[in-house]
Scaffold this motif. Structure first.
Motif, PDB file in Angstrom:
ATOM      1  N   MET A   1      61.223  36.529  24.337  1.00 52.69           N
ATOM      2  CA  MET A   1      62.006  35.299  24.521  1.00 52.69           C
ATOM      3  C   MET A   1      61.084  34.086  24.416  1.00 52.69           C
ATOM      4  O   MET A   1      60.015  34.059  25.031  1.00 52.69           O
ATOM      5  N   ARG A   2      61.470  33.108  23.613  1.00 47.91           N
ATOM      6  CA  ARG A   2      60.642  31.903  23.481  1.00 47.91           C
ATOM      7  C   ARG A   2      60.665  31.091  24.777  1.00 47.91           C
ATOM      8  O   ARG A   2      61.656  31.126  25.515  1.00 47.91           O
ATOM      9  N   PRO A   3      59.583  30.350  25.042  1.00 47.45           N
ATOM     10  CA  PRO A   3      59.561  29.516  26.253  1.00 47.45           C
ATOM     11  C   PRO A   3      60.696  28.500  26.243  1.00 47.45           C
ATOM     12  O   PRO A   3      61.088  27.989  25.180  1.00 47.45           O
ATOM     13  N   ILE A   4      61.221  28.198  27.417  1.00 46.56           N
ATOM     14  CA  ILE A   4      62.305  27.218  27.539  1.00 46.56           C
ATOM     15  C   ILE A   4      61.770  26.013  28.303  1.00 46.56           C
ATOM     16  O   ILE A   4      61.413  26.116  29.478  1.00 46.56           O
ATOM     17  N   ALA A   5      61.703  24.885  27.624  1.00 48.87           N
ATOM     18  CA  ALA A   5      61.212  23.660  28.241  1.00 48.87           C
ATOM     19  C   ALA A   5      62.226  23.121  29.231  1.00 48.87           C
ATOM     20  O   ALA A   5      63.441  23.348  29.095  1.00 48.87           O
ATOM     21  N   PHE A   6      61.737  22.397  30.227  1.00 49.14           N
ATOM     22  CA  PHE A   6      62.669  21.740  31.149  1.00 49.14           C
ATOM     23  C   PHE A   6      63.474  20.669  30.431  1.00 49.14           C
ATOM     24  O   PHE A   6      64.667  20.503  30.665  1.00 49.14           O
ATOM     25  N   LEU A   7      62.822  19.917  29.549  1.00 49.61           N
ATOM     26  CA  LEU A   7      63.491  18.857  28.800  1.00 49.61           C
ATOM     27  C   LEU A   7      62.947  18.820  27.390  1.00 49.61           C
ATOM     28  O   LEU A   7      61.740  18.903  27.173  1.00 49.61           O
ATOM     29  N   SER A   8      63.836  18.683  26.431  1.00 49.69           N
ATOM     30  CA  SER A   8      63.453  18.477  25.035  1.00 49.69           C
ATOM     31  C   SER A   8      64.355  17.400  24.440  1.00 49.69           C
ATOM     32  O   SER A   8      65.584  17.457  24.577  1.00 49.69           O
ATOM     33  N   LEU A   9      63.742  16.430  23.790  1.00 46.62           N
ATOM     34  CA  LEU A   9      64.494  15.365  23.130  1.00 46.62           C
ATOM     35  C   LEU A   9      64.665  15.638  21.637  1.00 46.62           C
ATOM     36  O   LEU A   9      65.293  14.841  20.925  1.00 46.62           O
ATOM     37  N   GLY A  10      64.113  16.764  21.170  1.00 48.81           N
ATOM     38  CA  GLY A  10      64.087  17.031  19.743  1.00 48.81           C
ATOM     39  C   GLY A  10      65.452  17.078  19.082  1.00 48.81           C
ATOM     40  O   GLY A  10      65.653  16.517  17.994  1.00 48.81           O
ATOM     41  N   TYR A  11      66.402  17.757  19.706  1.00 48.92           N
ATOM     42  CA  TYR A  11      67.749  17.906  19.141  1.00 48.92           C
ATOM     43  C   TYR A  11      68.434  16.550  18.992  1.00 48.92           C
ATOM     44  O   TYR A  11      68.992  16.223  17.942  1.00 48.92           O
ATOM     45  N   LYS A 302      58.756  30.409  35.995  1.00 45.76           N
ATOM     46  CA  LYS A 302      57.597  30.012  35.195  1.00 45.76           C
ATOM     47  C   LYS A 302      56.923  31.220  34.555  1.00 45.76           C
ATOM     48  O   LYS A 302      56.520  31.185  33.382  1.00 45.76           O
ATOM     49  N   SER A 303      56.807  32.294  35.315  1.00 45.34           N
ATOM     50  CA  SER A 303      56.168  33.505  34.780  1.00 45.34           C
ATOM     51  C   SER A 303      56.987  34.142  33.672  1.00 45.34           C
ATOM     52  O   SER A 303      56.475  34.969  32.907  1.00 45.34           O
ATOM     53  N   ASN A 304      58.247  33.752  33.580  1.00 43.06           N
ATOM     54  CA  ASN A 304      59.125  34.251  32.522  1.00 43.06           C
ATOM     55  C   ASN A 304      59.398  33.201  31.448  1.00 43.06           C
ATOM     56  O   ASN A 304      60.375  33.300  30.693  1.00 43.06           O
ATOM     57  N   GLY A 305      58.532  32.175  31.405  1.00 43.02           N
ATOM     58  CA  GLY A 305      58.605  31.198  30.325  1.00 43.02           C
ATOM     59  C   GLY A 305      59.618  30.093  30.503  1.00 43.02           C
ATOM     60  O   GLY A 305      59.945  29.396  29.545  1.00 43.02           O
ATOM     61  N   ILE A 306      60.106  29.901  31.735  1.00 40.99           N
ATOM     62  CA  ILE A 306      61.148  28.897  31.994  1.00 40.99           C
ATOM     63  C   ILE A 306      60.562  27.771  32.834  1.00 40.99           C
ATOM     64  O   ILE A 306      60.087  27.985  33.954  1.00 40.99           O
ATOM     65  N   ASP A 307      60.622  26.573  32.295  1.00 44.60           N
ATOM     66  CA  ASP A 307      60.073  25.399  32.972  1.00 44.60           C
ATOM     67  C   ASP A 307      61.152  24.742  33.834  1.00 44.60           C
ATOM     68  O   ASP A 307      62.283  24.550  33.379  1.00 44.60           O
ATOM     69  N   THR A 308      60.816  24.404  35.062  1.00 43.30           N
ATOM     70  CA  THR A 308      61.733  23.717  35.974  1.00 43.30           C
ATOM     71  C   THR A 308      60.992  22.567  36.644  1.00 43.30           C
ATOM     72  O   THR A 308      59.772  22.465  36.552  1.00 43.30           O
ATOM     73  N   LEU A 309      61.737  21.702  37.330  1.00 45.78           N
ATOM     74  CA  LEU A 309      61.130  20.615  38.095  1.00 45.78           C
ATOM     75  C   LEU A 309      61.796  20.509  39.459  1.00 45.78           C
ATOM     76  O   LEU A 309      62.910  21.006  39.667  1.00 45.78           O
ATOM     77  N   PRO A 346      66.533  23.737  33.415  1.00 48.34           N
ATOM     78  CA  PRO A 346      66.570  23.092  32.099  1.00 48.34           C
ATOM     79  C   PRO A 346      67.998  22.700  31.711  1.00 48.34           C
ATOM     80  O   PRO A 346      68.936  23.506  31.843  1.00 48.34           O
ATOM     81  N   LEU A 347      68.165  21.468  31.270  1.00 45.11           N
ATOM     82  CA  LEU A 347      69.477  21.002  30.810  1.00 45.11           C
ATOM     83  C   LEU A 347      69.274  19.797  29.900  1.00 45.11           C
ATOM     84  O   LEU A 347      68.727  18.779  30.327  1.00 45.11           O
ATOM     85  N   TYR A 348      69.711  19.916  28.662  1.00 43.16           N
ATOM     86  CA  TYR A 348      69.635  18.817  27.700  1.00 43.16           C
ATOM     87  C   TYR A 348      70.440  19.216  26.466  1.00 43.16           C
ATOM     88  O   TYR A 348      70.604  20.409  26.161  1.00 43.16           O
ATOM     89  N   PRO A 349      71.009  18.226  25.775  1.00 44.22           N
ATOM     90  CA  PRO A 349      71.716  18.535  24.536  1.00 44.22           C
ATOM     91  C   PRO A 349      70.814  19.309  23.581  1.00 44.22           C
ATOM     92  O   PRO A 349      69.652  18.950  23.378  1.00 44.22           O
ATOM     93  N   GLY A 350      71.361  20.370  23.021  1.00 48.18           N
ATOM     94  CA  GLY A 350      70.574  21.225  22.148  1.00 48.18           C
ATOM     95  C   GLY A 350      70.128  22.514  22.806  1.00 48.18           C
ATOM     96  O   GLY A 350      69.671  23.442  22.121  1.00 48.18           O
ATOM     97  N   LEU A 351      70.253  22.613  24.131  1.00 51.89           N
ATOM     98  CA  LEU A 351      69.936  23.860  24.825  1.00 51.89           C
ATOM     99  C   LEU A 351      70.997  24.896  24.436  1.00 51.89           C
ATOM    100  O   LEU A 351      72.190  24.677  24.639  1.00 51.89           O
ATOM    101  N   GLU A 352      70.580  26.010  23.894  1.00 51.91           N
ATOM    102  CA  GLU A 352      71.517  26.974  23.337  1.00 51.91           C
ATOM    103  C   GLU A 352      72.092  27.892  24.412  1.00 51.91           C
ATOM    104  O   GLU A 352      71.496  28.105  25.465  1.00 51.91           O
ATOM    105  N   GLU A 353      73.282  28.448  24.110  1.00 48.47           N
ATOM    106  CA  GLU A 353      73.956  29.331  25.055  1.00 48.47           C
ATOM    107  C   GLU A 353      73.072  30.513  25.445  1.00 48.47           C
ATOM    108  O   GLU A 353      73.047  30.921  26.608  1.00 48.47           O
ATOM    109  N   LYS A 354      72.342  31.057  24.483  1.00 49.46           N
ATOM    110  CA  LYS A 354      71.485  32.205  24.786  1.00 49.46           C
ATOM    111  C   LYS A 354      70.353  31.817  25.742  1.00 49.46           C
ATOM    112  O   LYS A 354      69.924  32.629  26.565  1.00 49.46           O
ATOM    113  N   ASP A 355      69.901  30.556  25.636  1.00 44.89           N
ATOM    114  CA  ASP A 355      68.859  30.085  26.548  1.00 44.89           C
ATOM    115  C   ASP A 355      69.404  29.931  27.963  1.00 44.89           C
ATOM    116  O   ASP A 355      68.733  30.280  28.941  1.00 44.89           O
TER     117      ASP A 355
END
Length: 369
Positions: A1-11, A302-309, A346-355
């Motif tokens: 599973m790819r890492p999931i950022a807490f926030l991404s503005l890319g989308y 975090k150990s599973n690649g999920i960023d939180t704040l 993590p929550l931002y537009p572009g976050l996919e259902e699988k994530d």
């Protein structure tokens, strides 16, 4: 599973890239960078979005709060009611006017200021209330406005996290006497740097804010009062104009993501999910859960690649900056409990259902272990 950022503005930025570059070229070519047409256009559009008569762009959200307070003639010797679990900027704005912040505890389910506790905090020197629409959810504004009118208090909304939220069908940023917001890049409506604004309906208040943000001046080199350099620049205004047209769409996507989280995370006894007050809506700037084993949960994610704040690990009354107020641990137990148990997923537009499902499944694995 790819890492999931807490926030991404890319989308979001990919959607409006060409328009943003065109906006940059337009401003660059105009050679007009301060108090120009781009700012006027954004102020008109943002006022319309908030259903208010006026909008004044400011350099950032703290400037907006500070100028709104000053426009209400709040200063030394006055007291202003603020929620005990807000970001410190709300308190800093009060302090910078010379007034004293008076902290009122929030509801534990919505995290917003508890209207039932406000009147107990009103004293002879109380001049205003700052309701903070925390994490994207509208405060219970009808009751807050009723209390304010009864006690002849100004209301200044801190709308930095809730652009587009509603209470009883009325949009946040339109209730108060002067309402402040931030367009920090991570906000639902974010600039590409610091930016803010004030919305209001009173022309005298609006005119004074325009003076205060511009060195206390309406006419160049003539200064009616001591003001600030707190202006929103042309470039950020142009970027915000582009993004504003997509804000409603992006807010709807945030609600959809939050809905999937709530569905997939329901039924976990050790996890409290966000609740929404009756008659209010949320634009889910943040999706905040609570758990007594918050720190262990965060490390597991975090150990599973999920960023939180954590918003926010130390409540304002226990910050070193406010030692002078004399608060000690235990004085505001609800704010302290929230600080020790809240976790933003993590929550931002572009976050996919699988994530979202991966985050949810990982949380379930933690509690089932």
């Amino acid at each position: 599973m790819r890492p999931i950022a807490f926030l991404s503005l890319g989308y979001m930025h990919a959607q409006c890239r060409d328009e943003m570059l065109s906006a940059f070229k337009k401003v660059y070519g105009s050679n007009s960078f301060i108090l120009g047409n781009e700012l006027l256009e954004f102020e008109k559009n943002y006022a319309a979005f908030n259903h208010t008569r006026f909008c004044a762009g400011t350099g950032n959200g703290l400037d907006a709060l500070k100028l709104a307070l000053r426009a209400m003639n709040i200063g030394a010797g006055d007291e202003v009611i603020v929620p005990s679990n807000t970001f410190i900027a709300t308190m800093l704005a009060v302090s910078e006017t010379g007034a004293t912040p008076v902290l009122v505890e929030p509801r534990t389910d919505t995290y917003n200021i508890d209207p039932s506790l406000i009147e107990k905090a009103i004293g002879k020197r109380t001049r205003a209330i700052i309701p903070v629409h925390l994490y994207g959810q509208a405060c219970e504004m009808e009751e807050i406005i009723r209390i304010a009118k009864k006690n002849d208090l100004a209301v200044i909304e801190d709308n930095a996290q809730a652009q587009g939220a509603m209470c009883r069908g009325q949009i946040t940023g339109s209730f108060g006497d002067a309402n402040a917001t931030s367009f920090y890049p991570g906000k639902n409506l974010g600039a590409l740097g610091d930016a803010g604004a004030i919305t209001c309906n009173d022309e005298d208040v609006y005119r004074r804010i325009l003076r205060l943000r511009n060195y206390g001046s309406e006419k160049k080199y003539f200064h009616e009062e001591q003001g600030y350099n707190a202006r929103l620049d042309e470039l950020q205004a142009a970027f915000l104009n582009v993004k504003l047209h997509r804000l409603t769409e992006w807010n709807e996507e945030r609600r959809k993501i939050a809905g999937q989280y709530s569905k997939e995370l329901s039924g976990i006894n050790e996890l409290a999910l966000p609740a929404i007050a009756e008659g209010c809506t949320s634009v889910f700037h943040l999706y905040v859960v609570r758990a007594k084993r918050r720190n262990e949960l965060q490390e597991f994610l975090k150990s599973n690649g999920i960023d939180t704040l954590i918003h926010y690990p130390v409540p304002p009354h226990l910050q070193k900056a406010y030692n002078d107020l004399g608060y000690k641990k235990g004085d505001l137990p609800i704010a302290e409990e929230l600080a020790g148990t809240c976790l933003s997923l993590p929550l931002y537009p572009g976050l996919e259902e699988k994530d979202i499902s991966y985050v949810s499944d990982t949380i379930k694995r933690f509690f089932n272990a």
